[in-house]
Structures are given as C-alpha cells and as structure tokens.
Enzyme design. Structure first.
Site, PDB file in Angstrom:
ATOM      1  N   TYR A  19      36.302  39.485 -33.838  1.00 39.85           N
ATOM      2  CA  TYR A  19      34.955  39.056 -33.447  1.00 39.85           C
ATOM      3  C   TYR A  19      34.371  40.116 -32.542  1.00 39.85           C
ATOM      4  O   TYR A  19      35.023  40.568 -31.601  1.00 39.85           O
ATOM      5  CB  TYR A  19      35.044  37.719 -32.716  1.00 39.85           C
ATOM      6  CG  TYR A  19      33.713  37.193 -32.187  1.00 39.85           C
ATOM      7  CD1 TYR A  19      32.699  36.815 -33.057  1.00 39.85           C
ATOM      8  CD2 TYR A  19      33.491  37.053 -30.816  1.00 39.85           C
ATOM      9  CE1 TYR A  19      31.490  36.316 -32.581  1.00 39.85           C
ATOM     10  CE2 TYR A  19      32.284  36.554 -30.332  1.00 39.85           C
ATOM     11  CZ  TYR A  19      31.290  36.186 -31.216  1.00 39.85           C
ATOM     12  OH  TYR A  19      30.107  35.691 -30.733  1.00 39.85           O
ATOM     13  N   ASP A  61      36.809  47.596 -29.582  1.00 41.90           N
ATOM     14  CA  ASP A  61      36.164  46.475 -28.905  1.00 41.90           C
ATOM     15  C   ASP A  61      37.179  45.904 -27.917  1.00 41.90           C
ATOM     16  O   ASP A  61      38.089  45.166 -28.294  1.00 41.90           O
ATOM     17  CB  ASP A  61      35.713  45.416 -29.913  1.00 41.90           C
ATOM     18  CG  ASP A  61      34.982  44.266 -29.219  1.00 41.90           C
ATOM     19  OD1 ASP A  61      35.076  44.163 -27.970  1.00 41.90           O
ATOM     20  OD2 ASP A  61      34.333  43.478 -29.908  1.00 41.90           O
ATOM     21  N   LYS A  87      33.486  40.736 -20.342  1.00 42.06           N
ATOM     22  CA  LYS A  87      34.393  39.788 -19.693  1.00 42.06           C
ATOM     23  C   LYS A  87      34.903  40.264 -18.326  1.00 42.06           C
ATOM     24  O   LYS A  87      34.197  40.130 -17.349  1.00 42.06           O
ATOM     25  CB  LYS A  87      35.494  39.394 -20.673  1.00 42.06           C
ATOM     26  CG  LYS A  87      34.857  38.643 -21.876  1.00 42.06           C
ATOM     27  CD  LYS A  87      35.796  37.999 -22.842  1.00 42.06           C
ATOM     28  CE  LYS A  87      35.029  37.142 -23.833  1.00 42.06           C
ATOM     29  NZ  LYS A  87      35.083  37.530 -25.225  1.00 42.06           N
TER      30      LYS A  87
HETATM   31  C1  LIG Z   1      33.862  37.712 -26.171  1.00 41.62           C
HETATM   32  C2  LIG Z   1      33.872  38.847 -27.120  1.00 41.62           C
HETATM   33  C3  LIG Z   1      32.684  39.447 -27.575  1.00 41.62           C
HETATM   34  C4  LIG Z   1      31.332  38.906 -27.265  1.00 41.62           C
HETATM   35  O1  LIG Z   1      31.033  38.903 -25.918  1.00 41.62           O
HETATM   36  P1  LIG Z   1      29.882  37.916 -25.362  1.00 41.62           P
HETATM   37  O2  LIG Z   1      29.777  38.283 -23.926  1.00 41.62           O
HETATM   38  O3  LIG Z   1      30.389  36.530 -25.618  1.00 41.62           O
HETATM   39  O4  LIG Z   1      28.660  38.205 -26.138  1.00 41.62           O
HETATM   40  C5  LIG Z   1      32.787  40.589 -28.350  1.00 41.62           C
HETATM   41  N1  LIG Z   1      33.975  41.094 -28.686  1.00 41.62           N
HETATM   42  C6  LIG Z   1      35.134  40.533 -28.299  1.00 41.62           C
HETATM   43  C7  LIG Z   1      36.433  41.159 -28.692  1.00 41.62           C
HETATM   44  C8  LIG Z   1      35.118  39.374 -27.522  1.00 41.62           C
HETATM   45  O5  LIG Z   1      36.278  38.801 -27.176  1.00 41.62           O
END
Ligand SMILES: *Cc1c(COP(=O)(O)O)cnc(C)c1O
Length: 440
Positions: free
Chosen positions: A152, A247, A280
């Site tokens: 994601y 990511d 995060k």
């Molecule tokens: C949480 C997450 C996102 C999205 O971040 P948001 O702040 O919720 O938009 C993108 N990539 C990864 C791997 C994530 O865990």
C-alpha cells in the site's frame, strides 16, 4: 458480524458514539479500517492515551499494539515530545513561510538516512508517495511504474491498482472512481516473485520510471522482501535506468534508525534505494511525511525544476517540532536494541503459547514492527497472507480485545510495539493469548 462478542452493556458509550458517527461520517470513521468491518463489532472510541495504553469511551483500558498505525514509537504522551509540541504551539500553528525547524528536521533525517541528500516535507504518506511518483516520472521522462500486490502506498489514483491479467497488460483499479486510463501505466507484480520481475523488466524496462516497494511490507501484515529479490530489484532498476523507490512510510525509523534500507544494506553490500518515502514515525503522531532522494533527482522539483509539488501546511511548525523531538529520542543509545528485544519477546511468547495448544501460528518482527499469522509458515506474498482463516483471526482479535489487548482489526495489518511497552505488558498479552489458544 459476531453478535455482542465485544460490546458490554447496551449503554456502551462506544455504541452510542458509533451510532452518532454513522449518521454524519460515512461508516462512522475517517479511515476505513477503523470501522471494524472485517472483524465485526463496535469500534472503540479513544478517549485518551498514555504510554502503551489507551482508554476508550467506556473507560476501558487497552494495551495498544497499533500506536496510531506506527507513529507512536515512544508510546503516547512522551514528556519530551509533549513539551516540544506545547512550546511550538505557543509560537504559532502555521505560517505558510519557511521556518528553522523544517531545516532542522530535514538535516536530521538526511543525517540518519544516507541515501537521502535532499528532502521535501508534506503532510501525509499518501501525498508523499504520490509526489515521489510524479517526481520519478518527471526525472526519468518515463510513464510506467511497477508496484507489488499487497503493498500500500496511500490512496493516490495511480497506486490503487490490482494486478492485470498478464504482464503485457497493466493493472485494474481497486477503487471505484479511478478511471482505467489512470492506472494503465501501473504494472502490478507478485511480491517476492523473481521470474515475474525479470519478465516485467524484459518487456517494459526501458519505459519504467520507477519500481515502488514496501521493503518490509506492513500492509499485508508483515512480509519481508527476500534478499535475492531485493538485490535483483536494485540491479534491474540500475540496468534499465528506473528509480528504486522505497516506501518507508511504515518502516522508516520503525524497524531501525536507518529504516528498512539500513537492514538491507547490511545484507546486500552497497545497497541503497534511489528515492525514499517516509511518514508515520517522522511526525511522531502529527500530520507529517516526506520524500527524499539524491540532489540531482530532488532538484527537479519546483521551484528549482519542472515537477510541480506544493502544500499549504507542508513543514508545519507544530508537526515538525513533534517529529524532531521524536527522532531525537530514537537516537539515544540502545533504543532500537531494547525495542527490538521487547518486540521479539512478544512474538516468541505468542508463538510458544500457540505451539503449546497445537495452534498453527508463526510470526516475525524487525525493530518495533511485527506480524503474526494463523498459518504454519511465514507467507511470502499477498495471496498466501490471504489464505489465513479469517473467522479464526476474528475470534482471536475479539478474545484479545475483551482482555484489554488492542491489535489491528484486520488480518492484513502489521502491529507495533513502543518503547513504553513493559515486560509486564507483554506478559499480560501473552497470557491472554494463551487462554484463548487453550480453548481452540
Ligand atoms: C500508512 C502508509 C501510507 C499512507 O500514509 P498516510 O499518511 O496514511 O496517507 C503509505 N505507504 C505505506 C507503506 C504506509 O504504511
């Protein structure tokens, strides 16, 4: 929906709030997984949190293994972070003009993550991944991208894709409202599948702007990219001139001080990604995210270069104060050793309890991030994760919830341990799990 497995009295404030919420907010929540749709029952409305715990609207305490889905690595209400936020708030909430703290945070991240030479701050992981994708396309002059099933990267249109019917065809939207034309350049491959990776590069390598990957995937519970797979991703990207985009919104400062890339760099000499997406933990619970790369790539961004990217609240002074204070705590000697050991003790405890009861169970962790599966062995890809017996997972989830342990309300989500979790918290958690397993 399992009736009344989790709600206590019919006068539960959680139930009352959920009814009210559902009248004015779609599904009663501002992000879907919070709604407990997969596991059934009433979501807990959080009243307050401290350290490793939060209390719901009925005053019930939970050991929190979500930590806002990762950011709360120090636990809730860490005194140094709280003080930094309070001080920053007194000086103003937002200016739409540069501040020293943005420079401090950028320097701090660059110091800790050697693959990043320049960084741009934004407000959410979605925004960071979306902007990274645009920059990769702008910097390479190419349109096509590779992503992996089960990873994601936020909810930007081009990244909401599932696999197409073959490697010559591209993906299909996973959400209504995303026109097929918008995802026609997104190629979705199976995670850890070397043969597919080779074939995709052979067919499309010269048209690829980037390969985006969660190096330790936390959005299909917890699945590591194998070392040979990651090595090949790096080699093929280099060979074909595509950017390798990590990511690390979840793994950045969560699995190690240098993120998942530092974990792979230990296993693959000289390894580093071309671009990194973060979120995060770098905001410590405030809306803050970022993307960074080498200078030549980052200088393609406006106002220096032709790739447009902007944000009214980007580099917000209160959020950067929160992030900076968090990152400073993480650098204290032994932080990740202690966090990693505590997290391992949780996974080991759960595994032993399950084994004793003859329940299929396995788990894995890195730093303060963990996953567990009601499966005989660790899965390597999304399809295998999804073979989990979901009614069994839901029973486990509710049994733990009833015992004051809050795990992610979906079997495809990772879990998080914070520096505030004590050995006693882990023991209480493992004991609750053991009681559940013994009844299976
Ligand atoms: C949480 C997450 C996102 C999205 O971040 P948001 O702040 O919720 O938009 C993108 N990539 C990864 C791997 C994530 O865990």
């Amino acid at each position: 929906m399992p009736p009344n497995t989790d709600s206590k009295a019919p006068t539960s404030r959680n139930d009352v709030l959920f009814e009210r919420a559902k009248r004015v907010i779609p599904g009663g929540v501002n992000s879907p997984v919070r709604a407990f749709k997969a596991v059934g029952g009433t979501p807990r409305f959080v009243q307050r949190a401290q350290g490793a715990y939060f209390w719901d609207a009925d005053g019930q305490r939970y050991i929190d293994y979500i930590g806002s889905w990762g950011p709360m690595i120090l636990g809730h209400g860490h005194p140094a972070v709280l003080e930094a936020v309070q001080k920053a708030a007194l000086d103003g909430f937002s200016f739409g003009a540069p501040t020293e703290r943005e420079v401090d945070l950028a320097e701090e991240i660059i110091k800790l993550v050697p693959s990043i030479e320049m960084i741009r701050l934004v407000s959410s992981g979605t925004e960071a991944a979306m902007s990274a994708l645009r920059l990769a396309r702008g910097a390479t002059g190419r349109s096509k991208i590779i992503k992996f099933e089960g990873c994601y990267h936020g909810h930007a249109d081009a990244l909401l894709v599932k696999a197409g019917s073959g490697l010559a065809t591209f993906g299909n939207p996973t959400s209504a409202g995303v026109p097929p034309e918008v995802v026609q350049h997104t190629l979705v491959l199976e995670y850890n599948n070397l043969a597919q990776l080779e074939e995709a590069f052979t067919l499309h390598g010269k048209e690829l702007a980037c390969l985006m990957i969660e190096p330790i995937a936390g959005n299909m519970n917890f699945v590591r990219a194998s070392v040979p797979f990651m090595k090949r991703c790096r080699e093929l990207c280099t060979q074909y001139g595509a950017l390798l985009v990590f990511d690390e919104v979840m793994t950045g400062f969560r699995v190690a001080l240098g993120g998942a890339q530092s974990v792979y760099a230990q296993l693959i000499p000289g390894f580093e990604p071309d671009m990194t997406v973060m979120g995060k933990v770098i905001g410590g619970g405030m809306p803050l995210a970022a993307f960074g790369a080498k200078k030549d790539v980052m200088q393609q961004l406006a106002p220096l270069g032709p790739v447009y990217q902007a944000g009214t609240l980007s580099g917000n002074p209160v959020a950067t104060a929160c992030g900076l204070a968090t990152l400073r705590e993480l650098q204290k000697p032994g932080f990740y050793e202690a966090l990693g050991a505590r997290t391992q003790s949780l996974v080991a405890g759960l595994t032993q309890a399950a084994a004793k009861a003859g329940v299929h169970f396995c788990g894995d962790s890195q730093g303060g991030m963990f996953g567990f599966f009601l499966l005989g062995q660790l899965p390597q890809n999304y399809a295998t994760v999804m073979t989990t017996d979901s009614p069994a997972f839901n029973k486990f989830f509710h049994a733990m919830l009833d015992n004051g342990v809050y795990y992610a309300p979906a079997l495809y989500e990772a879990g998080f341990v914070s520096a505030a979790h004590t050995a006693a918290d882990i023991e209480e958690t493992v004991d609750a799990a053991a009681r559940f397993f013994s009844t299976r």
